[in-house]
Design a protein around this motif. Structure first.
Motif, PDB file in Angstrom:
ATOM      1  N   PHE A  61       0.840  -1.197   0.000  1.00 43.83           N
ATOM      2  CA  PHE A  61       0.000   0.000   0.000  1.00 43.83           C
ATOM      3  C   PHE A  61       0.876   1.249   0.000  1.00 43.83           C
ATOM      4  N   THR A  62       0.371   2.311  -0.623  1.00 43.73           N
ATOM      5  CA  THR A  62       1.058   3.592  -0.639  1.00 43.73           C
ATOM      6  C   THR A  62       0.054   4.700  -0.362  1.00 43.73           C
ATOM      7  N   ILE A  63       0.340   5.538   0.621  1.00 43.12           N
ATOM      8  CA  ILE A  63      -0.509   6.681   0.936  1.00 43.12           C
ATOM      9  C   ILE A  63       0.142   7.946   0.383  1.00 43.12           C
ATOM     10  N   THR A  64      -0.661   8.785  -0.261  1.00 42.35           N
ATOM     11  CA  THR A  64      -0.188  10.055  -0.808  1.00 42.35           C
ATOM     12  C   THR A  64      -1.226  11.130  -0.521  1.00 42.35           C
ATOM     13  N   ARG A  65      -0.821  12.378  -0.688  1.00 44.62           N
ATOM     14  CA  ARG A  65      -1.755  13.484  -0.503  1.00 44.62           C
ATOM     15  C   ARG A  65      -1.472  14.574  -1.518  1.00 44.62           C
ATOM     16  N   VAL A  66      -2.522  15.304  -1.880  1.00 48.06           N
ATOM     17  CA  VAL A  66      -2.413  16.482  -2.724  1.00 48.06           C
ATOM     18  C   VAL A  66      -3.117  17.597  -1.973  1.00 48.06           C
ATOM     19  N   ASN A  67      -2.338  18.429  -1.310  1.00 50.59           N
ATOM     20  CA  ASN A  67      -2.923  19.439  -0.442  1.00 50.59           C
ATOM     21  C   ASN A  67      -3.781  20.442  -1.202  1.00 50.59           C
ATOM     22  N   ALA A  68      -3.381  20.779  -2.424  1.00 49.75           N
ATOM     23  CA  ALA A  68      -4.144  21.736  -3.211  1.00 49.75           C
ATOM     24  C   ALA A  68      -5.546  21.236  -3.501  1.00 49.75           C
ATOM     25  N   LEU A  69      -5.742  19.938  -3.531  1.00 50.20           N
ATOM     26  CA  LEU A  69      -7.047  19.333  -3.781  1.00 50.20           C
ATOM     27  C   LEU A  69      -7.709  18.828  -2.513  1.00 50.20           C
ATOM     28  N   LYS A  70      -7.076  19.008  -1.374  1.00 50.10           N
ATOM     29  CA  LYS A  70      -7.580  18.499  -0.101  1.00 50.10           C
ATOM     30  C   LYS A  70      -7.949  17.031  -0.218  1.00 50.10           C
ATOM     31  N   THR A  71      -7.033  16.250  -0.766  1.00 54.71           N
ATOM     32  CA  THR A  71      -7.301  14.862  -1.084  1.00 54.71           C
ATOM     33  C   THR A  71      -6.160  13.971  -0.608  1.00 54.71           C
ATOM     34  N   VAL A  72      -6.534  12.801  -0.092  1.00 54.51           N
ATOM     35  CA  VAL A  72      -5.588  11.757   0.286  1.00 54.51           C
ATOM     36  C   VAL A  72      -5.947  10.500  -0.487  1.00 54.51           C
ATOM     37  N   TYR A  73      -4.938   9.775  -0.945  1.00 53.08           N
ATOM     38  CA  TYR A  73      -5.139   8.545  -1.686  1.00 53.08           C
ATOM     39  C   TYR A  73      -4.503   7.376  -0.952  1.00 53.08           C
ATOM     40  N   LEU A  74      -5.060   6.206  -1.174  1.00 55.69           N
ATOM     41  CA  LEU A  74      -4.444   4.967  -0.724  1.00 55.69           C
ATOM     42  C   LEU A  74      -4.405   4.015  -1.908  1.00 55.69           C
ATOM     43  N   GLN A  75      -3.219   3.833  -2.469  1.00 51.43           N
ATOM     44  CA  GLN A  75      -3.021   2.875  -3.547  1.00 51.43           C
ATOM     45  C   GLN A  75      -2.774   1.511  -2.927  1.00 51.43           C
ATOM     46  N   MET A  76      -3.600   0.544  -3.275  1.00 49.12           N
ATOM     47  CA  MET A  76      -3.533  -0.791  -2.702  1.00 49.12           C
ATOM     48  C   MET A  76      -3.222  -1.783  -3.815  1.00 49.12           C
ATOM     49  N   ASN A  77      -2.091  -2.440  -3.716  1.00 47.57           N
ATOM     50  CA  ASN A  77      -1.666  -3.441  -4.685  1.00 47.57           C
ATOM     51  C   ASN A  77      -1.553  -4.803  -4.016  1.00 47.57           C
ATOM     52  N   SER A  78      -1.502  -5.832  -4.835  1.00 45.65           N
ATOM     53  CA  SER A  78      -1.349  -7.209  -4.347  1.00 45.65           C
ATOM     54  C   SER A  78      -2.352  -7.519  -3.242  1.00 45.65           C
ATOM     55  N   LEU A  79      -3.600  -7.199  -3.491  1.00 44.46           N
ATOM     56  CA  LEU A  79      -4.624  -7.331  -2.461  1.00 44.46           C
ATOM     57  C   LEU A  79      -4.867  -8.790  -2.094  1.00 44.46           C
ATOM     58  N   ARG A  80      -5.117  -8.999  -0.826  1.00 44.23           N
ATOM     59  CA  ARG A  80      -5.367 -10.319  -0.274  1.00 44.23           C
ATOM     60  C   ARG A  80      -6.733 -10.341   0.385  1.00 44.23           C
ATOM     61  N   ALA A  81      -7.213 -11.546   0.668  1.00 41.83           N
ATOM     62  CA  ALA A  81      -8.525 -11.694   1.271  1.00 41.83           C
ATOM     63  C   ALA A  81      -8.613 -10.974   2.614  1.00 41.83           C
ATOM     64  N   ASP A  82      -7.525 -10.974   3.365  1.00 38.90           N
ATOM     65  CA  ASP A  82      -7.549 -10.331   4.675  1.00 38.90           C
ATOM     66  C   ASP A  82      -7.502  -8.808   4.594  1.00 38.90           C
ATOM     67  N   ASP A  83      -7.379  -8.249   3.394  1.00 39.52           N
ATOM     68  CA  ASP A  83      -7.491  -6.807   3.219  1.00 39.52           C
ATOM     69  C   ASP A  83      -8.944  -6.350   3.123  1.00 39.52           C
ATOM     70  N   ALA A  84      -9.870  -7.269   2.968  1.00 40.27           N
ATOM     71  CA  ALA A  84     -11.280  -6.918   2.841  1.00 40.27           C
ATOM     72  C   ALA A  84     -11.769  -6.253   4.117  1.00 40.27           C
ATOM     73  N   ALA A  85     -12.379  -5.094   3.975  1.00 40.01           N
ATOM     74  CA  ALA A  85     -12.830  -4.313   5.120  1.00 40.01           C
ATOM     75  C   ALA A  85     -13.514  -3.060   4.609  1.00 40.01           C
ATOM     76  N   VAL A  86     -14.118  -2.320   5.517  1.00 41.81           N
ATOM     77  CA  VAL A  86     -14.537  -0.962   5.229  1.00 41.81           C
ATOM     78  C   VAL A  86     -13.372  -0.050   5.571  1.00 41.81           C
ATOM     79  N   TYR A  87     -12.978   0.784   4.629  1.00 42.96           N
ATOM     80  CA  TYR A  87     -11.843   1.678   4.799  1.00 42.96           C
ATOM     81  C   TYR A  87     -12.324   3.096   5.072  1.00 42.96           C
TER      82      TYR A  87
END
Length: 116
Positions: free
Chosen positions: A67-93
């Motif tokens: 996973f990689t977390i990034t932010r763009v302050n000018a857009l007031k936005t945060v991202y979470l890039q999730m790769n190689s997802l597994r069954a145990d990653d299933a959840a409400v985020y």
């Protein structure tokens, strides 16, 4: 006053990828340390990733390297890039400021389902 709205969740196959988006409104976004949490059924809400106002990042051991977390302050936005997802990653985020998480104010979250 500060509100965060999560989006980007959905159904993905094991090994697949998703990018979650957190859109903020109100407040002074650039000064907030921003977090992604997740909660699976029957489990406590757990911290997945954090990005500080200065851009430093921290990850739970279970997602490091995937996973990689990034932010763009000018857009007031945060991202979470999730790769190689597994069954145990299933959840409400959920996203939140570090201060907001401490205070217990949460939005609706976005559902991530990992299934073949």
């Amino acid at each position: 006053q500060v509100q965060f709205v999560e989006s980007g969740g959905g159904l993905v196959q094991p090994g697949g990828s998703l990018r979650l988006t957190c859109a903020a409104s109100g407040g002074i976004f650039s000064i907030y340390d921003m977090d992604w949490y997740r909660q699976a059924p029957g489990n406590q809400r757990e911290l997945v990733a954090r990005i500080t106002s200065g851009g430093s990042t921290y990850y739970a051991d279970s997602v490091k390297g995937r996973f990689t977390i990034t932010r763009v302050n000018a857009l007031k936005t945060v991202y979470l890039q999730m790769n190689s997802l597994r069954a145990d990653d299933a959840a409400v985020y959920y996203c939140n400021s570090a201060r907001g998480a401490q205070g217990g104010a949460w939005g609706q979250g976005t559902q991530v389902t990992v299934s073949s």
